[in-house]
Design an enzyme around this catalytic site. Structure first.
Site, PDB file in Angstrom:
ATOM      1  N   SER A 290       0.801  -1.327  -0.149  1.00  0.00           N
ATOM      2  CA  SER A 290       0.070  -0.084   0.053  1.00  0.00           C
ATOM      3  C   SER A 290       0.815   1.293   0.066  1.00  0.00           C
ATOM      4  CB  SER A 290      -0.821  -0.133   1.193  1.00  0.00           C
ATOM      5  OG  SER A 290      -0.154   0.523   2.327  1.00  0.00           O
ATOM      6  N   ASP A 291       0.384   2.503  -0.346  1.00  0.00           N
ATOM      7  CA  ASP A 291       0.975   3.604  -0.170  1.00  0.00           C
ATOM      8  C   ASP A 291       0.931   3.921   1.540  1.00  0.00           C
ATOM      9  OD1 ASP A 291       2.678   6.091  -0.433  1.00  0.00           O
ATOM     10  OD2 ASP A 291       1.393   6.447  -2.180  1.00  0.00           O
ATOM     11  N   TYR A 292       1.549   4.949   1.934  1.00  0.00           N
ATOM     12  CA  TYR A 292       1.802   5.469   3.213  1.00  0.00           C
ATOM     13  C   TYR A 292       0.157   5.470   3.857  1.00  0.00           C
ATOM     14  CZ  TYR A 292       4.156   7.815   6.979  1.00  0.00           C
ATOM     15  OH  TYR A 292       4.983   8.202   8.128  1.00  0.00           O
ATOM     16  N   THR A 293      -0.176   4.402   4.698  1.00  0.00           N
ATOM     17  CA  THR A 293      -1.298   4.618   5.509  1.00  0.00           C
ATOM     18  C   THR A 293      -2.721   4.526   4.617  1.00  0.00           C
ATOM     19  OG1 THR A 293      -1.783   7.038   5.875  1.00  0.00           O
ATOM     20  CG2 THR A 293      -0.426   5.887   7.495  1.00  0.00           C
ATOM     21  N   GLY A 294      -2.185   4.181   3.455  1.00  0.00           N
ATOM     22  CA  GLY A 294      -3.513   3.799   2.237  1.00  0.00           C
ATOM     23  C   GLY A 294      -4.429   2.855   2.883  1.00  0.00           C
TER      24      GLY A 294
END
Length: 748
Positions: A290-294
């Site tokens: 995932s992207d950052y905290t996605g």
């Protein structure tokens, strides 16, 4: 006797291997062997240990998102972390790796990721600037150098390449990509993956590439970062998806989901996108992060009721690793125990991570990226710095050059370097500058001083700040300028004004810079603008008052020297834009491969009102896609084709003679476009399908030949099948998308 014993040992080994293969206990291919090893390890792992492998946390060395868990070191020892990002240097990586390998039950090593976007310690031009070089070999080499440097400091995974197609310069992250064109974006994506990963990931100077942001992150509404993407299937498949597919086919070992939604479904929970398209249709064998905290953000998106639900949606969609949210760590065990996530789904995600670690050789030697000697000898070497300087000069784009204002004579008596970007080391790095150190950057002022003769007096005045200024500062700058024989005006954005979370609604020159330029233009002295920016800018007035403009982007460590090489004629500029520069933000989104519409505007009939046009600005851009001037001049002959009619399956051959008819040796990017005159669905006015970057000495002539495959003319039809139509086409060759010659041909 010794020879006989050696032969016995050899036959024993051969017999043993044959026995293992025949019994199917050991697979014969390397990838199959990694699968075998991962399956074996999975059988030994507890649920806690499996979930830990899917947890990616940041260290506190760099801040690239909104939250940091300061307890990451203890969590590693507890086996609750599978990878760390934003950490580097051999000492630090060794300490973190020891925490995982020497304190956990199964001794599983960590990945170490970092945003190595345009260099690690030696910083190269931003990716949009590198793309403007149209030099695929150099782009690949820049990533090879970046991988060597990053791996020498313990990093084995980069969150790059970003291959998002972008047509809206308000979006700050256009700086990280290759621009607006799909075909060129595919070619650059392939080379960047190859540069990072090399030919063998088991070598300790390679790092895993991560193609991002999957998918269509470059098309946010209003150009606002993290915003919704509302896109047709045709646009998605025809324009936005191909570069991701090209990166996957080039061997990218990981992929990152995008923050945006597509057709109402966020990418991080999109089963069709990840498990369907990426894995089943494209055959992707790597792991997805995932992207950052996605994953957490599925809650504010409105598709997850809570974080437990978010974790369930993401892992069932095919997201293997959770970046920084710890949503998997806190919820997956309960989700598996309650049957909301199957054990097979969890095992599949863990296996993808383990296989990647086997491919890197981390199980053989967890400290293979922790070589103090490499850290001392392979970072910021003279060769790396020389390459960086060359990359800067190749990336510069000459946008305007009236009356041969450029190049500047090195023996000029007095030269003034003026502007807020003239002597700012930190801004030379641009955004996402990894472990680059701003105090090692060469500024434009320093580059000019390095370039001119010892008898030249170099003067400097700031004039104004990037986003503000005082009249008194402009007055001081004018005083310096009036005493000079030539002025170089350094204008543009600060390095932090583009990149993530840096969208702009006004993409003109910020602050009082245009006022400074107006004042300088009225002095009557020759001057040239060096433009620093991470996106196309709307600068029609600057264009009208400046005799010369050199687009320099943000060049990195050797920015000043590389720019000076072009300004003073040591390098003949050859860069070409890969993203259109608008006249006004009101034209955005603007791109060269647009459709005609049913009422296309014809500039030769300006009085026609009921056409697709503006009433206050021309339709055409300030600088089109593919545009870039040179100090020399290239003359194109008419296009020659072997024949005018082709049968389906036949190769299409076209050529043109190029003459360097100017006074400098130089490079030219010869561009080939096609236009289908009739289609089952509407087709763009032109599409890039090839280019050749050539070097010609003055007076030299070269025949440039292109060969097209009929599939290069294919497109998605109304039933979304990809086929090539019979019919009439135009083939266009020229120096940019708006300056071409054309010839017609037919596919029968």
């Amino acid at each position: 006797m010794v020879r006989m014993n050696s032969l016995k040992r050899l036959f024993s080994i051969i017999f043993f291997l044959a026995l293992m293969v025949s019994c199917k206990k050991i697979p014969v291919t390397q990838e199959a062997f990694y699968n075998y090893k991962a399956d074996s390890l999975l059988k030994l792992m507890t649920l806690d240990e499996k979930v830990g492998q899917l947890n990616l946390l940041t260290s506190d060395w760099s801040v690239t998102g909104p939250s940091i868990n300061k307890n990451y070191f203890n969590l590693i020892k507890e086996g609750k972390v599978g990878a760390i990002f934003n950490a580097y240097t051999v000492d630090y990586i060794t300490r973190l790796q020891k925490a995982a390998v020497e304190n956990t039950r199964l001794h599983i090593p960590l990945f170490f990721g970092y945003d190595v976007i345009h260099g690690h310690r030696t910083i190269f031009p931003i990716p949009l600037g590198q793309a403007a070089s149209w030099d695929l070999d150099m782009i690949e080499q820049s990533e090879r150098i970046a991988a060597v440097e990053a791996s020498a400091e313990g990093i084995n995974w980069t969150f790059a390449p970003m291959v998002d197609i972008a047509r809206d310069p308000r979006w700050g992250r256009v700086s990280e990509g290759a621009g607006e064109d799909t075909w060129l974006g595919c070619r650059i994506a392939e080379r960047r993956v190859k540069g990072f990963q090399g030919n063998d990931l088991s070598k300790p100077n390679t790092i895993i590439a991560c193609v991002k942001h999957f998918a269509a992150y470059g098309a946010p509404q209003a150009g606002r970062d993290y915003n919704t993407v509302d896109i047709s299937d045709r646009s998605l498949f025809e324009w936005y998806l191909p570069p991701y597919k090209a990166a996957v086919e080039a061997g990218a070992a990981s992929a990152m989901t995008s923050f945006n939604e597509i057709s109402g479904i966020p990418s991080t929970s999109n089963k069709w996108l990840i498990n369907g398209l990426l894995r089943k249709q494209w055959g992707f064998k790597g792991f997805v992060v995932s992207d950052y905290t996605g994953i957490d953000e599925l809650v504010p998106h409105g598709v997850a009721a809570n974080l437990e639900h978010a974790a369930q949606l993401a892992i069932n969609a095919g997201v293997d690793m959770d970046m920084q949210g710890e949503t998997y760590q806190k919820n997956l065990i309960d989700l598996v125990n309650t049957g909301k996530v199957s054990l097979n789904t969890l095992n599949s995600a863990v296996k993808n991570i383990l296989i990647a670690k086997y491919r890197l050789g981390l199980f053989d030697d967890p400290y293979r990226y922790c070589d103090k000697n490499r850290e001392k000898t392979e970072i910021m070497t003279p060769g790396n710095l020389a390459f960086a300087r060359k990359m800067v000069s190749k990336s510069c784009v000459l946008l305007k050059n009236e009356n041969q204002t450029l190049p500047v004579n090195k023996n000029i008596k007095k030269i003034a370097v003026i502007g807020p970007l003239a002597d700012s080391k930190v801004d030379m790095l641009g955004n996402w500058s990894a472990a680059g150190e701003w105090n090692q950057c060469v500024t434009l002022l320093e580059g000019v001083k390095n370039a001119v003769s010892v008898d030249t007096k170099v003067m400097y005045a700031k004039g104004c700040d990037v986003t503000s200024g005082k009249d008194s500062d402009i007055v001081k700058a004018l005083s310096v300028a009036k005493d000079a024989d030539y002025i170089i005006l350094a204008l543009g954005e600060s390095g932090s004004m583009s990149g993530e979370a840096s969208s702009r609604s006004n993409i003109g020159l910020p602050g009082n810079q245009l006022e400074l330029a107006r004042a300088i233009s009225k002095i009557g002295k020759p001057f040239a603008v060096a433009l620093f920016n991470g996106r196309p800018l709307a600068i029609p007035e600057l264009d009208s008052i400046s005799p010369a403009i050199l687009e320099t982007w943000f060049g990195g460590t050797q920015a000043g020297n590389g720019i000076a090489d072009v300004l003073f004629g040591d390098v003949c500029p050859s860069g070409k834009l890969t993203m259109t520069f608008p006249r006004s933000v009101g034209q955005v989104p603007i791109f060269y491969n647009h459709k005609n519409t049913g009422r296309p505007f014809d500039a030769s009939h300006p009085a026609d009102k009921y056409k697709s046009r503006y009433i206050d600005v021309p339709n055409d851009p300030l600088y089109p896609f593919g545009f870039g001037l040179s100090y020399t001049h290239f003359t194109y002959s008419p296009i020659s084709m072997e024949k005018s009619e082709y049968h389906p399956g036949e190769k299409i051959n076209a050529s043109v003679n190029i003459v360097n008819s100017g006074n400098y040796d130089g490079e030219e990017v010869v561009q080939l476009y096609v236009h289908a005159l009739l289609g089952e669905v509407t087709r763009p006015v032109e599409e890039l399908k090839g280019f050749k970057k050539i070097f010609l000495k003055k007076g030299e002539i070269l025949n440039v030949n292109f060969i097209l495959d009929p599939k290069d003319l294919g497109y998605y039809h109304s039933d979304m099948s990809f086929t090539t139509d019979k019919g009439e086409y135009e083939l266009l060759i020229g120096t940019n998308s708006a300056d071409t010659q054309k010839i017609k041909f037919i596919i029968r």
